[in-house]
Design a protein around this motif. Structure first.
Motif, PDB file in Angstrom:
ATOM      1  N   ALA A 381       0.839  -1.205   0.000  1.00 35.66           N
ATOM      2  CA  ALA A 381       0.000   0.000   0.000  1.00 35.66           C
ATOM      3  C   ALA A 381       0.865   1.242   0.000  1.00 35.66           C
ATOM      4  CB  ALA A 381      -0.916  -0.001   1.229  1.00 35.66           C
ATOM      5  N   LEU A 382       0.453   2.217  -0.819  1.00 33.88           N
ATOM      6  CA  LEU A 382       1.073   3.541  -0.826  1.00 33.88           C
ATOM      7  C   LEU A 382       0.017   4.534  -0.367  1.00 33.88           C
ATOM      8  CD1 LEU A 382       2.571   3.380  -4.464  1.00 33.88           C
ATOM      9  CD2 LEU A 382       3.819   2.966  -2.313  1.00 33.88           C
ATOM     10  N   LEU A 383       0.332   5.286   0.666  1.00 34.46           N
ATOM     11  CA  LEU A 383      -0.605   6.319   1.115  1.00 34.46           C
ATOM     12  C   LEU A 383      -0.250   7.622   0.400  1.00 34.46           C
ATOM     13  CD1 LEU A 383      -2.820   7.398   3.060  1.00 34.46           C
ATOM     14  CD2 LEU A 383      -0.981   7.849   4.711  1.00 34.46           C
ATOM     15  N   LEU A 384      -1.199   8.156  -0.381  1.00 27.25           N
ATOM     16  CA  LEU A 384      -0.957   9.401  -1.101  1.00 27.25           C
ATOM     17  C   LEU A 384      -1.288  10.580  -0.188  1.00 27.25           C
ATOM     18  CD1 LEU A 384      -2.462   8.600  -4.633  1.00 27.25           C
ATOM     19  CD2 LEU A 384      -0.234   7.964  -3.643  1.00 27.25           C
ATOM     20  N   VAL A 385      -0.348  11.507  -0.087  1.00 26.73           N
ATOM     21  CA  VAL A 385      -0.543  12.642   0.823  1.00 26.73           C
ATOM     22  C   VAL A 385      -0.189  13.957   0.129  1.00 26.73           C
ATOM     23  CG1 VAL A 385      -0.130  11.335   2.956  1.00 26.73           C
ATOM     24  CG2 VAL A 385       1.801  12.399   1.753  1.00 26.73           C
ATOM     25  N   LYS A 386      -0.727  15.015   0.709  1.00 23.03           N
ATOM     26  CA  LYS A 386      -0.453  16.359   0.215  1.00 23.03           C
ATOM     27  C   LYS A 386       0.922  16.815   0.705  1.00 23.03           C
ATOM     28  CE  LYS A 386      -2.665  20.817   0.664  1.00 23.03           C
ATOM     29  NZ  LYS A 386      -3.887  21.516   1.049  1.00 23.03           N
ATOM     30  N   ASP A 387       1.243  16.428   1.939  1.00 25.23           N
ATOM     31  CA  ASP A 387       2.523  16.840   2.513  1.00 25.23           C
ATOM     32  C   ASP A 387       3.200  15.640   3.177  1.00 25.23           C
ATOM     33  OD1 ASP A 387       4.177  19.397   3.521  1.00 25.23           O
ATOM     34  OD2 ASP A 387       4.078  17.881   5.102  1.00 25.23           O
ATOM     35  N   LYS A 388       4.356  15.286   2.624  1.00 36.40           N
ATOM     36  CA  LYS A 388       5.060  14.076   3.100  1.00 36.40           C
ATOM     37  C   LYS A 388       5.488  14.168   4.551  1.00 36.40           C
ATOM     38  CE  LYS A 388       8.339  11.935   0.587  1.00 36.40           C
ATOM     39  NZ  LYS A 388       7.781  10.711   0.029  1.00 36.40           N
ATOM     40  N   ALA A 389       6.002  15.338   4.926  1.00 31.78           N
ATOM     41  CA  ALA A 389       6.614  15.465   6.250  1.00 31.78           C
ATOM     42  C   ALA A 389       5.566  15.278   7.344  1.00 31.78           C
ATOM     43  CB  ALA A 389       7.299  16.816   6.379  1.00 31.78           C
ATOM     44  N   THR A 390       4.376  15.809   7.116  1.00 34.06           N
ATOM     45  CA  THR A 390       3.343  15.791   8.158  1.00 34.06           C
ATOM     46  C   THR A 390       2.251  14.756   7.866  1.00 34.06           C
ATOM     47  OG1 THR A 390       2.182  17.502   6.935  1.00 34.06           O
ATOM     48  CG2 THR A 390       3.681  18.238   8.685  1.00 34.06           C
ATOM     49  N   LEU A 391       2.361  14.073   6.752  1.00 32.09           N
ATOM     50  CA  LEU A 391       1.331  13.125   6.287  1.00 32.09           C
ATOM     51  C   LEU A 391      -0.055  13.797   6.193  1.00 32.09           C
ATOM     52  CD1 LEU A 391       2.235   9.765   8.175  1.00 32.09           C
ATOM     53  CD2 LEU A 391       3.066  10.601   5.972  1.00 32.09           C
ATOM     54  N   THR A 392      -0.047  15.055   5.810  1.00 32.35           N
ATOM     55  CA  THR A 392      -1.316  15.772   5.655  1.00 32.35           C
ATOM     56  C   THR A 392      -2.066  15.237   4.438  1.00 32.35           C
ATOM     57  OG1 THR A 392      -0.274  17.716   6.557  1.00 32.35           O
ATOM     58  CG2 THR A 392      -2.365  18.072   5.378  1.00 32.35           C
ATOM     59  N   PRO A 393      -3.314  14.824   4.624  1.00 34.22           N
ATOM     60  CA  PRO A 393      -4.049  14.271   3.477  1.00 34.22           C
ATOM     61  C   PRO A 393      -4.521  15.356   2.501  1.00 34.22           C
ATOM     62  CG  PRO A 393      -5.416  14.222   5.463  1.00 34.22           C
ATOM     63  CD  PRO A 393      -4.086  14.776   5.879  1.00 34.22           C
ATOM     64  N   PHE A 394      -4.835  14.926   1.297  1.00 31.66           N
ATOM     65  CA  PHE A 394      -5.498  15.813   0.334  1.00 31.66           C
ATOM     66  C   PHE A 394      -6.925  16.082   0.816  1.00 31.66           C
ATOM     67  CE2 PHE A 394      -2.161  14.265  -2.431  1.00 31.66           C
ATOM     68  CZ  PHE A 394      -1.916  15.348  -3.260  1.00 31.66           C
ATOM     69  N   ASP A 395      -7.498  17.174   0.325  1.00 27.06           N
ATOM     70  CA  ASP A 395      -8.918  17.435   0.530  1.00 27.06           C
ATOM     71  C   ASP A 395      -9.687  16.210  -0.015  1.00 27.06           C
ATOM     72  OD1 ASP A 395     -11.532  18.207   0.319  1.00 27.06           O
ATOM     73  OD2 ASP A 395     -11.076  20.198  -0.510  1.00 27.06           O
ATOM     74  N   PRO A 396     -10.552  15.593   0.800  1.00 25.19           N
ATOM     75  CA  PRO A 396     -11.268  14.396   0.325  1.00 25.19           C
ATOM     76  C   PRO A 396     -12.047  14.644  -0.966  1.00 25.19           C
ATOM     77  CG  PRO A 396     -11.702  14.793   2.667  1.00 25.19           C
ATOM     78  CD  PRO A 396     -10.890  15.955   2.174  1.00 25.19           C
ATOM     79  N   ALA A 397     -12.458  15.877  -1.209  1.00 20.77           N
ATOM     80  CA  ALA A 397     -13.221  16.191  -2.421  1.00 20.77           C
ATOM     81  C   ALA A 397     -12.412  15.915  -3.691  1.00 20.77           C
ATOM     82  CB  ALA A 397     -13.684  17.650  -2.390  1.00 20.77           C
ATOM     83  N   VAL A 398     -11.075  15.927  -3.543  1.00 22.71           N
ATOM     84  CA  VAL A 398     -10.201  15.704  -4.697  1.00 22.71           C
ATOM     85  C   VAL A 398     -10.208  14.231  -5.130  1.00 22.71           C
ATOM     86  CG1 VAL A 398      -7.742  15.600  -5.295  1.00 22.71           C
ATOM     87  CG2 VAL A 398      -8.670  17.644  -4.195  1.00 22.71           C
ATOM     88  N   SER A 399     -10.479  13.315  -4.190  1.00 20.33           N
ATOM     89  CA  SER A 399     -10.411  11.862  -4.465  1.00 20.33           C
ATOM     90  C   SER A 399      -9.114  11.496  -5.174  1.00 20.33           C
ATOM     91  CB  SER A 399     -11.607  11.411  -5.312  1.00 20.33           C
ATOM     92  OG  SER A 399     -12.789  11.573  -4.606  1.00 20.33           O
ATOM     93  N   ILE A 400      -8.005  11.796  -4.536  1.00 19.42           N
ATOM     94  CA  ILE A 400      -6.701  11.608  -5.184  1.00 19.42           C
ATOM     95  C   ILE A 400      -6.465  10.149  -5.583  1.00 19.42           C
ATOM     96  CG2 ILE A 400      -5.351  11.275  -3.037  1.00 19.42           C
ATOM     97  CD1 ILE A 400      -4.221  13.500  -5.937  1.00 19.42           C
ATOM     98  N   GLY A 401      -6.983   9.219  -4.782  1.00 22.46           N
ATOM     99  CA  GLY A 401      -6.834   7.802  -5.119  1.00 22.46           C
ATOM    100  C   GLY A 401      -7.511   7.469  -6.428  1.00 22.46           C
TER     101      GLY A 401
END
Ligand code: PXG
Length: 459
Positions: A381-401
């Protein structure tokens, strides 16, 4: 099948008549299904002739890869000899008997008996009935409660979906059924980042003890979990988690059930996930990899603790399915397990491609979009994040996955998106060179997703 039917024609008939599982019917009808027409080894081909690397083994099941003639021959032979007979009326068929015997050899030593079903969901329904029956026979019928976990997946039948911890499924159909409760999952990123993973594993296991005490230990029948949660996004627990769960179940005499539908038959580099994580379940659900998905089959391995009570004191167990011990399915399972043994596929995952995949995922961890990259055997599994250092997620509305999955689809790679987790579980026969090919495709799709994120201003 009529080979001359065009893709468009098939899509129209599909949209007109076929209600797909877990699907927004209208959305798919508008878009049209991708039609898969053949497969070999780790590759699929669609009706337009595109080759696709199947990094999900169908649906976590094609462990020996596609096109294994031994399985095809076993099915054809058995169909000719005896396509069906049941196991209800004091009868049995040779493939079902031989498979029961072989399963008792490849599973941990406490397992000497099996109850066959047609699927993993039916297996988990069987678990619910069996553990409640066990306690009833022992004169403790008040032991009804089964504890499971949020974000678990245990199937789509009433009991299977109830054991599962998917809120969307519970909302549709008045679930869970009574006396099934859920604790939080051992997902470090979500629940434990202020601790080390080892500390968090103990804390997460203690949620089980807290719940047992809140309910009353004399009311709890069993705890069920997947060694690694598959459909929940390949949630790999800390090493400390399962041994502590085992200790807690032992302390209160509660049955421990391992749902091995995904983790079984080599996926983790061991025959069963419980062996990878060091615990001793009383019951084990299996399906999928038992036949490598070539034909439906599931079941429950019944440990001696439960089997002795049901056999010696239980009388008739009023439960079973038409296809419990289906001879063709059992013949295919026999051929499949023998192939896993002959080709030493469990060792191949444990010693060779499992560690090789782990290394490749370490390199993917450096990608700007990837927050965590984890593997367990041939699950990753790869967790996609907005910011690597803080593991900040993308806005869920973006549905990055879903954005990333779209690129995978368009680039000849089947990789699943579970929320922001991109997951794989390729066939166990995969080679190092094929892992390189798969990882190159993953990297390309991550790059395309990153480019989208930059141009859309999501970062
Ligand atoms: N337990 C586990 C752990 C599973 O993964 C089942 C039980 C139910 O098995 P059947 O054979 O009844 O489907 C499963 C099934 C996904 C996905 O999206 C996963 C499954 C099924 C469908 C989709 O990852 N796993």
């Amino acid at each position: 099948m009529n080979a001359t039917r065009s893709t468009q024609d098939l899509q129209a008939a599909d949209a007109a008549h076929f209600l797909h599982p877990f699907t927004d019917f209208q959305g798919l009808a508008r878009k049209g299904s991708r039609i898969i027409t053949r497969a070999d080894n780790i590759y699929l081909w669609d009706s337009e002739g595109h080759q696709i690397l199947d990094a999900m083994s169908g649906l976590w099941c094609v462990n020996v890869g596609y096109g294994q003639q031994a399985l095809v021959d076993a099915a054809a032979r058995q169909m000719q000899q005896l396509p069906f007979y049941n196991a209800f009326f004091q009868t049995a068929t040779p493939p079902a008997i031989e498979l029961a015997e072989l399963l008792s050899q490849v599973t941990p030593p406490q397992f000497q008996h099996v109850f066959f079903t047609g699927s993993g969901s039916e297996g988990n329904d069987t678990v619910v009935r069996m553990v409640r029956r066990y306690w009833q026979v022992l004169g403790q019928p008040q032991r009804q409660v089964i504890i499971s976990r949020h974000n678990a997946y245990h199937g789509s039948t009433m009991a299977g979906a109830s054991l599962g911890g998917m809120s969307g499924m519970h909302e549709q159909g008045g679930l869970p059924i009574p006396n099934i409760v859920h604790i939080d999952q051992p997902y470090w990123v979500q629940h434990g980042r202020q601790m080390t993973p080892a500390e968090f594993g103990i804390v997460a296991a203690r949620w089980l003890e807290e719940r047992i005490l809140a309910i009353g230990p004399d009311k709890v029948a069993a705890f069920i979990g997947e060694p690694v949660q598959g459909a929940g996004g390949v949630i790999i627990p800390p090493e400390t988690y399962w041994p502590e769960v085992q200790r807690i179940c032992d302390k209160y005499g509660i049955l421990l059930v391992s749902d091995e539908v995904i983790c079984g038959f080599g996926r983790t580099g061991h025959w069963f996930g419980c062996e990878r994580f060091g615990f001793r379940p009383d019951l084990m659900t299996f399906a999928k990899g038992v036949t490598s998905g070539y034909i439906p089959l599931g079941g429950v391995m019944v440990g001696e603790r439960v089997a002795r009570v049901l056999i010696d004191q239980g009388g008739e167990f009023e439960h079973g399915f038409t296809y419990s011990g289906h001879p063709v399915a059992c013949a295919v399972a026999l051929a499949n397990i023998r192939l896993i043994q002959q080709q030493r596929l469990v060792e191949h995952v444990h010693d060779d491609v499992g560690p090789y995949l782990a290394k490749a995922f370490e390199s993917l961890a450096e990608h700007a979009l990837v927050g965590t990259a984890e593997t367990c055997g041939l699950m990753g599994a790869l967790l996609l994040v907005k910011d690597k250092a803080t593991l900040t997620p993308f806005d869920p509305a973006v549905s990055i996955g879903m954005v990333c999955r779209g690129h995978c689809f368009a680039n000849g790679l089947i990789m699943r998106a579970v929320g922001d987790r991109m997951i794989i579980a390729p066939p166990l026969v995969i080679t190092r060179a094929q892992i390189d090919e798969m990882v190159a495709l993953i990297r390309r799709c991550l790059d395309l997703t990153l480019a989208d994120a930059r141009s859309a201003g999501w970062l």
